[in-house]
Design an enzyme around this catalytic site. Structure first.
Site: not given
Ligand SMILES: *Cc1c(COP(=O)(O)O)cnc(C)c1O
Length: 426
Positions: A142, A237, A265
């Protein structure tokens, strides 16, 4: 649960599904979400007066625990000066320096407001840099909800069984090639023919959005080698893994240097922040230095920068990650033993202080094997734990997190609750 139920009913008429992000609605576990009143340390408190040991931690950011006194104090002081200026501040430099020091693969970094913005922007820059249109992602990873990334995208989508979202034009999704995680041959086959069209490969180095799936030895290394030789930008990511699996993220943990990195995060310390960065020649494409446009009214927000700076300051103290590792391995042992003693077949995976218990006997190495988990059993387990004051992510396909605020006592309580809950779902 009385007040939570009333509030959910009310929210349902005002907000789609009653929530501002889908998994919060507890649909996957067939329940009613608990509405939270406050948090402190490892605990959250709901509107009905119940307390829970929290393993969601706002889905990862709160590695120091809830309402850390130093973070809160710093935010209060910053707020007294003003909440946003739309002009540069020294705080942005301070956080940028901290991030770049921790991630030597990045020469420059741009702050944004969410992980979604970070990945969306990084991909735009990679496309601008290479002049190529297609991207490769991996099943179950994701990367936020930008169009074109909502293809086989883990947790939310997996939970609801929607591989693609309506509203994403076919012409977008067409440029996204999705490949199985941990399968280097599938990757080789595709890039042999397609490399000329591929701008970037984006990957969660540890997949946290279908639970916790670890890269096989050699998988990330080979990806790095091949992307380098074909001139494809490799984007890690690390929105979830950054400052989580180690201070330097998964790239330090596995000793791999991507071309670009996305963060979010933890670097916001509980406020909305994302960031993307990378090599100088790539980042010099970003406006106003270069032609690739990307902007944000609230980007680099002083409150968010302040929360991030204080969080990273605390995380960079000696022994912090050793402590997280100790506590996480304690939890790992406890949960694994509890399942075994109760006679429930589970597989437990962990990278630093992120983890997942799958209700399956088979090794979980990718999206299809994650989906073999018995989600009905997970749902029962989730409810059994909630009843005992343990707040897990309300979906099998989410990682759990530990914070520095979790104590040995918390873990003992969790393991005891898990044993009883495993017996209940046997
Ligand atoms: C949480 C997450 C996102 C998205 O971040 P948001 O702040 O919710 O838009 C993207 N990539 C990874 C790996 C994530 O865990």
């Amino acid at each position: 649960m009385r007040k939570s139920k009333i509030l959910f009913k009310k929210a349902f008429n005002l907000i789609p599904g009653g929530v501002n992000s889908p998994v919060r609605a507890f649909r996957a576990v067939g329940g009613n979400p608990v509405f939270i009143e406050s948090g402190k340390g490892s605990r959250i408190y709901d509107v009905d007066g119940n307390s829970y040991i929290d393993y969601v931690l706002s889905w990862g950011p709160l590695i120091l625990g809830h309402a850390h006194p130093q973070v809160i104090k710093a935010i209060q002081l910053a707020a007294l000066k003003g909440t946003s200026y739309g002009a540069p501040t020294p705080l942005e430099i301070e956080l940028a320096e901290m991030v770049l020091n921790a991630y030597p693969s990045m020469d420059k970094v741009r702050m944004v407001n969410s992980g979604t913005e970070a990945t969306m922007s990084a991909i735009r820059v990679a496309r601008g840099f290479t002049g190529r249109d297609k991207i490769i992602k991996f099943e179950g990873c994701y990367h936020g909800h930008a169009d074109g990334l909502l293809v086989k995208a883990g947790s939310g989508a997996t939970t609801f069984g929607i591989p693609d979202s309506p509203g994403v034009p076919k012409s977008y999704a067409k440029n996204t090639i999705t490949l199985p995680f941990n399968n280097i041959n599938a990757f080789k086959n595709v890039i042999q023919n397609e490399w000329k069209n591929i701008a970037c490969v984006i990957i969660e180095p540890v997949v946290g959005n279908i639970g916790c799936v670890l890269p096989k030895p050699g998988f990330l290394e080979t990806l790095r080698k091949l992307t380098l030789s074909y001139g494809i930008v490799l984007i890690f990511d690390e929105v979830m893994t950054g400052f989580r699996v180690s201070y330097g993220g998964a790239q330090a943990f596995y000793n791999i240097k991507p071309d670009m990195t996305c963060l979010g995060k933890i670097i916001g310390g509980g406020l909305p922040v994302g960031a993307y960065g990378g090599k100088k020649e790539i980042m010099s494409m970003v406006s106003p230095e270069g032609p690739v446009y990307q902007a944000g009214t609230l980007s680099g927000n002083p409150l968010a920068m302040t929360a991030g700076i204080m969080t990273l300051k605390i995380l960079s103290r000696k022994g912090v990650y050793e402590k997280l590792e100790r506590m996480a391995s304690l939890l790992e042992e406890g949960l694994t033993d509890a399942a075994k003693t109760a006679g429930v077949k589970t597989k437990f995976y962990r990278a630093g202080s992120m983890f997942c218990t799958y209700f399956t006997e088979k090794e979980v190495i990718d999206y299809p094997t994650a989906k073999l988990s018995d989600t009905a059993r997970f749902s029962k387990f989730f409810s059994a734990m909630l009843k005992r004051g343990i707040y897990l992510a309300p979906s099998q396909f989410e990682a759990g997190f530990l914070s520095l605020a979790h104590s040995v006592k918390d873990i003992d309580k969790t393991v005891k609750a898990a044993y009883k809950s495993f017996l209940e779902v046997k």
